[in-house]
Design an enzyme around this catalytic site. Structure first.
Site, mmCIF file in Angstrom:
data_model
loop_
_atom_site.group_PDB
_atom_site.id
_atom_site.type_symbol
_atom_site.label_atom_id
_atom_site.label_comp_id
_atom_site.label_asym_id
_atom_site.label_seq_id
_atom_site.Cartn_x
_atom_site.Cartn_y
_atom_site.Cartn_z
ATOM 1 N N GLU A 42 45.249 8.279 34.485
ATOM 2 C CA GLU A 42 44.913 6.932 34.524
ATOM 3 C C GLU A 42 43.634 6.713 34.096
ATOM 4 O O GLU A 42 43.173 5.721 33.614
ATOM 5 C CB GLU A 42 45.233 6.507 35.991
ATOM 6 N N HIS A 87 53.755 1.417 45.980
ATOM 7 C CA HIS A 87 54.493 0.803 44.735
ATOM 8 C C HIS A 87 54.791 -0.615 45.243
ATOM 9 O O HIS A 87 55.713 -1.207 44.189
ATOM 10 C CB HIS A 87 55.622 1.629 44.613
#
Lengths: 325, 324
Positions: free
Chosen positions: B59, B128
Site C-alpha cells: 500500500e 473490512h
C-alpha cells in the site's frame, strides 16, 4: 596515458560542486548557530562526494528524491544557490517561496523533486516517478532516491525495492551509509553490516563504493544509470561515508566523542581525498583547487547577501498553493 | 436515459478520461486480472492494455508510487482495495500527497485520485467495513468526495481525474450494484468539486448526508412526507472543500437540521456540519441539531451485533418528529 581536456573539465566540475556544497553548508551552519536561520537544518558536510558523483552521471531531466539532509543533492543536481539560500532563510525569492525551508527544498525545473522531512519518504516517490516515465510517459528518464542507513530500516524501502525490481524500473537506490540514524549508531539497530547485502534478495545489483571518493561514486552511478536507461532495472549503491556534523545544527552530540569524529573527518574529508587523487591522476593541481574554493566562497557570500536582502513572503499569501483550483 | 450500476458508471468515467488523456493510468491490487474486487474496473484492462496495473500488496507503494508518478507528470488513479487499509499508506497521503504542492511553493502538482471502497457489507467485520472519510477533511491539500448514485459516481470521478489536485474518492461497496439513470454522454453535466446538491426541496427540516447515508436521508424524507413534514434533502457529494453555502441556505429556510452518515458519529463529518451551522446560523434554528452515525464501536461480525451499529430511516424519522 595523457590526461584529456574532458577529464580535466570533469574533475574541475566535481571539485566545484563539492566546494560549493561545503561552503554553502558552512555558511548555513554559521548562520544557524547565530540564530539567523530559523528551524532545523541538517548538514551534508563530509558527504559531498556522493551527491556530486551521482548527479554528475544524470541528465538535467532525470529526477531525484532527496532527504532532510538535502542541500548537497540540490546543489549537485544544479540548483541555483541564491534561491536555495533564500529558501533556507524563508524568503519570498526562495525555491519554494518560503513555504518549505531547508527540509523541503525542491527545484522541479531540474528534476529535483524535493527534500523529504519524513525519513524513508522518498523511495516510493522516486519509484513512482520511474514507473510513470517508463511505463506511462514512455521516455528514458531515470530516477534516483538518496537515503541514509537509518531510512533503510523503513518498510517503504522494501515495498519500493520489490516493485522496482519486479517491473525493471529505472530507479537507483543511493544509500548514504553515514553510520548514524540521528543519535543511534547504525549497528546497534541492524545486524546487516552492508545494507547493500539486502539488494541480493531483490535480485538487484548491490554495489559498495567509497563515498568519500567522487571518482568512484561517479563510475558506480554511471554504470547504474546506463543500466536503468536501457530498461535493465534498478541498482543499489551503498556509499560508505560518515556523518561529520551532528544530526542537526545545534545537536549537542552527547552520544559520541567529538575527537573521534574530527579524526574521521581529518582522514576521509572528500575534498581532501579529491585533491590527493586529482594530483595523482594529474587532472587538477592544488592551486587550481584553491582557485575554485575562492570562487565558491564568493558565490556563497553572494548567495547569503541575496537571501538577507530578500523580503519575506507577504503574510496575506499564506493560503497560496494549498490547491491548484 | 440509460440505466447503469454505480460500478459501471465509474468504469465509464475511467474509460472516457483514459481515452482522452494517455497519461491517465490505474494501479492497485487485483485490478488487471480481476477487474477490481467489486467489478469497478471491469473491461478496462482489455480496453487499455498496460494502463491498468496489478501491484504487489504494497500500500505505501501504491499510494506513494502514485504520488511520484503524478510528480513526474502522469495522472494516476490508485485503488485502495478496501478503505480500511488506508492507514498503511497514511504518510504517503497526509505528508506527501497533500503537502507537495504547498511546501514546494507551487512547483508541484499532484493530479492523483485515490479510490477507496468503504462501508459495511457481506459481514466484513472490523477491518473490512469501515467508513473513514472523516479522517481526511482535516488535512489541507487534498479534496474528498463521496457520491451517492451512479450518475454522480461517474461525473464526480471524471472531475476528480481531471482535477490537478489530489482527490480521495470514497465509493460505497453496497452502492456498487445499485442502478441509476444516466443521460447520454452528450447531455451529461460536468461536476464541479465542492458543490452540494439539493436533491429534494422542502420547507420544514434539512437532512444532510452523502454516499450511502443518502439512502437513509431519502427514506426518512419519504416517511416524514406521509405525516405532512416536508424535508429538504441535501447531498453533500464533496466533503472537502464542502459546500457550506448550500447547507446554510437550506437551514435558514427550514430552521431545522439533521445530519446522517454511516461512519461513527463521534468526530464524524456530521460534527463539522453541525458545528458550522451552530456557528453561523444558530439564530435560525428552531430545534437542537440532530446527528446520526454509528455508535462508538468497531464493526462487529455477527448479524445480531452488526445490525446494532447501523443507522435506520426510522431513527431519523422519530428524531425529526421530535423536533416539532
Amino acid at each position: 596515458m595523457a590526461v584529456t581536456k574532458a577529464q580535466k573539465e570533469q574533475a574541475a566540475k566535481f571539485y566545484e560542486t563539492m566546494s560549493t556544497i561545503r561552503h554553502f553548508e558552512e555558511s548555513i551552519k554559521h548562520d544557524s548557530l547565530a540564530g539567523e536561520i530559523p528551524g532545523f537544518v541538517h548538514l551534508y558536510i563530509g558527504e559531498e562526494a556522493i551527491a556530486t558523483g551521482v548527479c554528475a552521471a544524470l541528465r538535467k531531466d532525470d529526477m531525484i528524491e532527496s532527504t532532510h539532509r538535502g542541500h548537497g543533492h540540490c546543489i549537485a543536481k544544479g540548483a541555483d544557490v541564491n534561491k536555495m539560500m533564500a529558501e533556507i532563510f524563508g524568503k519570498k525569492t526562495g525555491m519554494c517561496q518560503g513555504r518549505g525551508g531547508s527540509m523541503h527544498i525542491a527545484d522541479f525545473s531540474i528534476g529535483m523533486l524535493g527534500a523529504n522531512g519524513v525519513v524513508g519518504g522518498g523511495y516510493n516517490l522516486a519509484t513512482g516517478a520511474a514507473l510513470a516515465n517508463r511505463m506511462v510517459l514512455k521516455n528514458d528518464k531515470v530516477s534516483v532516491v538518496f537515503f541514509g542507513d537509518g531510512a533503510s530500516n523503513r518498510g517503504t524501502f522494501h515495498e519500493a525495492m520489490n516493485v522496482a525490481s519486479a517491473w525493471h524500473l529505472p530507479v537507483i537506490f543511493v544509500n548514504e551509509m553515514n553510520c548514524w540514524a540521528s543519535t543511534t549508531p547504525y549497528r546497534t539497530t541492524c545486524n546487516t553490516e552492508n545494507i547493500s547485502d539486502r539488494a541480493y534478495g531483490y535480485h538487484v545489483p548491490g554495489v559498495i563504493v567509497d563515498g568519500q571518493d567522487v571518482f568512484a561514486v561517479y563510475e558506480a552511478a554511471k554504470t547504474a544509470v546506463e543500466r536503468a536507461r536501457k530498461g535493465e532495472g534498478p541498482t543499489f549503491i551503498e556509499a560508505k561515508t560518515y556523518r561529520i556534523e551532528g544530526h542537526y545544527v545545534g545537536d549537542p552530540e552527547l552520544y559520541r566523542e567529538r575527537e573521534e569524529t574530527q579524526k574521521i573527518f581529518h582522514d576521509t574529508d572528500p575534498l581532501k581525498m579529491f585533491r590527493i587523487k586529482a594530483a595523482k591522476l594529474k587532472v587538477m593541481t592544488a592551486k587550481e583547487c584553491d582557485a575554485i574554493d575562492e570562487k565558491c566562497a564568493e558565490k556563497i557570500k553572494a548567495a547569503k547577501k541575496f537571501a538577507m536582502e530578500s523580503e519575506y513572503p507577504d503574510s496575506s499569501e499564506y493560503m497560496k498553493y494549498v490547491y491548484v483550483d | 436515459m440509460r440505466k447503469l450500476t454505480f460500478a459501471q458508471a465509474t468504469c465509464e468515467a475511467m474509460a472516457e478520461t483514459m481515452e482522452k488523456d494517455p497519461t491517465v493510468f490505474a494501479m492497485g491490487e487485483d485490478l488487471a486480472r480481476q477487474g477490481g474486487i467489486f467489478g469497478q474496473f471491469k473491461g478496462l484492462p482489455d480496453q487499455f492494455p498496460g494502463r491498468i496495473l496489478d501491484t504487489p500488496i504494497s500500500e505505501t507503494f501504491i499510494i506513494g508510487g502514485g504520488v511520484g508518478a503524478a510528480l513526474a507528470g502522469a495522472r494516476p488513479v490508485v485503488d485502495m482495495h478496501f478503505a480500511d487499509f488506508i492507514g498503511v499508506p497514511m504518510d504517503e497521503i497526509f505528508n506527501q500527497m497533500a503537502k507537495a504542492r504547498y511546501m514546494f511553493g507551487g512547483q508541484a502538482t499532484v493530479p492523483l485520485v485515490l479510490r477507496a471502497p468503504d462501508g459495511m457489507t457481506f459481514q466484513g467485520a472490523a477491518q473490512h467495513s469501515q467508513c473513514v472519510e472523516a479522517w481526511f477533511p482535516h488535512i489541507p491539500g487534498i479534496k474528498v468526495v463521496a457520491p451517492s448514485n451512479p450518475y454522480d459516481a461517474k461525473m464526480v470521478l471524471k472531475a476528480a481525474i481531471e482535477s490537478d489536485d489530489p482527490v480521495l474518492y470514497f465509493e460505497n461497496k453496497i452502492l456498487y450494484k445499485e442502478k441509476g439513470e444516466l443521460p447520454e454522454v452528450a447531455d451529461q453535466v460536468p461536476y464541479t468539486i465542492g458543490k452540494a446538491r439539493v436533491e429534494r426541496e422542502g420547507t420544514d427540516v434539512t437532512i444532510v448526508s452523502y454516499s450511502i447515508g443518502m439512502k437513509n436521508a431519502r427514506a426518512a424524507a419519504d416517511l416524514l412526507a406521509k405525516d405532512g413534514i416536508k424535508a429538504e434533502v441535501v447531498d453533500l457529494i464533496t466533503l472537502s472543500p464542502w459546500d457550506k453555502e448550500t447547507v446554510l441556505n437550506s437551514v435558514k429556510k427550514t430552521h431545522r437540521l439533521c445530519v446522517v452518515h454511516e461512519a461513527v458519529k463521534q468526530s464524524g463529518f456530521g460534527a463539522e456540519i453541525s458545528a458550522t451551522v451552530a456557528e453561523e446560523a444558530m439564530e435560525y434554528l428552531d430545534a437542537p441539531i440532530l446527528r446520526y452515525g454509528a455508535p462508538f464501536c468497531p464493526i462487529p461480525f455477527a448479524p445480531t451485533l452488526e445490525k446494532m451499529v447501523r443507522v435506520y430511516p426510522e431513527d431519523l424519522y422519530k428524531g425529526i418528529k421530535g423536533m416539532f
